[in-house]
Design a protein around this motif. Structure first.
Motif, PDB file in Angstrom:
ATOM      1  N   LEU A 139      36.165  52.323  30.583  1.00 23.67           N
ATOM      2  CA  LEU A 139      36.678  51.028  31.037  1.00 23.67           C
ATOM      3  C   LEU A 139      35.583  49.969  31.043  1.00 23.67           C
ATOM      4  N   PHE A 140      34.366  50.377  31.377  1.00 20.63           N
ATOM      5  CA  PHE A 140      33.252  49.435  31.325  1.00 20.63           C
ATOM      6  C   PHE A 140      33.020  48.960  29.889  1.00 20.63           C
ATOM      7  N   CYS A 141      33.017  49.888  28.952  1.00 19.98           N
ATOM      8  CA  CYS A 141      32.821  49.520  27.544  1.00 19.98           C
ATOM      9  C   CYS A 141      33.956  48.618  27.042  1.00 19.98           C
ATOM     10  N   ILE A 142      35.186  48.932  27.455  1.00 14.27           N
ATOM     11  CA  ILE A 142      36.342  48.146  27.003  1.00 14.27           C
ATOM     12  C   ILE A 142      36.283  46.723  27.548  1.00 14.27           C
ATOM     13  N   LEU A 151      38.482  42.031  24.710  1.00 13.93           N
ATOM     14  CA  LEU A 151      38.371  43.419  25.135  1.00 13.93           C
ATOM     15  C   LEU A 151      37.894  44.220  23.940  1.00 13.93           C
ATOM     16  N   ASN A 152      37.061  45.199  24.190  1.00 12.40           N
ATOM     17  CA  ASN A 152      36.497  46.028  23.129  1.00 12.40           C
ATOM     18  C   ASN A 152      37.266  47.341  23.046  1.00 12.40           C
ATOM     19  N   LEU A 153      37.966  47.533  21.932  1.00  9.75           N
ATOM     20  CA  LEU A 153      38.696  48.785  21.721  1.00  9.75           C
ATOM     21  C   LEU A 153      37.954  49.688  20.746  1.00  9.75           C
ATOM     22  N   PHE A 201      33.327  48.738  36.932  1.00  4.79           N
ATOM     23  CA  PHE A 201      33.493  50.038  36.289  1.00  4.79           C
ATOM     24  C   PHE A 201      32.150  50.757  36.127  1.00  4.79           C
ATOM     25  N   LEU A 202      31.072  50.017  35.941  1.00  4.34           N
ATOM     26  CA  LEU A 202      29.747  50.638  35.933  1.00  4.34           C
ATOM     27  C   LEU A 202      29.383  51.106  37.340  1.00  4.34           C
TER      28      LEU A 202
END
Length: 255
Positions: A139-142, A151-153, A201-202
């Motif tokens: 979720l942090f990466c997204i 948003l990063n998928l 999220f982190l």
């Protein structure tokens, strides 16, 4: 930042890492003062390497803060203290250095996260720490580029609706809440901005990382104690509050 930890449960390596990170942060902020307040020619400060340096500092602080929720006697009270310190920094910068004002800075975020996750800790949920850790990282990466309307998928990026970010010339309470959540509004400016997303999220990754690692806490690695660094780590909140005025004073003395 600093949590009031149970000495019986103290993992000295956490204090040491936090101490190293505080020193790194002081050096980074001193360079910022020299470049933007004194006008030093420091082209390297705007490079990818400098960005990675800055990110390594905030990632360490936020992950460790989430981890230490388990070690705090009262994380909600600690969160309220840290949040109040964030409000103080906003007020001071707004009054004394409006060109470098701090809204929704790292202390505001950390205080909010400590309170929210402290409340979560009170809910008797039986969750697998490993999978919660993995989901938190994903979720942090997204959500990492959420401030930039995306948003990063992983294989692609999704653009979020402009309506979440556009103020249409009016910046009110609703816009401020959206900025706090991560939907940074057009007219918003802050020299230190940590929105709830993606950083919560982190923080959660650190919180669940404790559960993943706790079986290994008897390992000597967790009890490496470099006393000067550990001392700095244990007093990180106080140092954070004082370091910038001191650095500002030093930078003003440099010709």
């Amino acid at each position: 930042m600093e949590n009031i930890e149970n000495k019986k449960l103290r993992l000295e390596i956490i204090d040491v890492i936090r101490g190293i990170t505080i020193i790194s942060m002081i050096l980074y902020h001193f360079c910022w003062d020299l470049k933007y307040l004194k006008g030093f020619n420091m082209p390297w400060y705007d490079t990818l390497g400098s960005y990675i340096w800055q990110q390594s500092i905030c990632w360490c602080f936020i992950f460790i803060a989430g981890f230490c929720v388990h070690l705090a006697r009262n994380p909600i009270r600690n969160g309220a203290i840290v949040l109040l310190c964030g409000v103080i920094i906003t007020a001071v910068t707004e009054l004394l250095i409006p060109d470098a004002v701090v809204y929704y800075g790292v202390l505001t975020f950390l205080g909010s996260a400590m309170i929210l996750v402290g409340l979560l800790k009170k809910i008797p949920l039986k969750l697998d720490a490993f999978w919660c850790f993995i989901i938190s990282i994903l979720l942090f990466c997204i959500t990492k580029p959420i401030n930039s309307r995306m948003l990063n998928l992983f294989v692609t990026k999704i653009n979020l609706p402009d309506s979440l970010y556009v103020t249409n010339g009016y910046y009110g309470v609703g816009n401020s809440i959206l900025t706090y959540l991560g939907f940074m509004q057009d007219e918003f400016y802050s020299t230190d901005y940590f929105s709830l997303m993606p950083w919560i999220f982190l923080f959660l990754a650190g919180f669940y990382g404790y559960g993943v690692g706790k079986r290994r806490f008897d390992n000597g690695l967790f009890h490496i104690n470099i006393k000067p660094l550990a001392f700095i780590g244990r007093h990180s909140l106080l140092i954070y509050m004082l370091h910038q005025p001191v650095l500002y004073g030093i930078s003003m003395l440099i010709k």
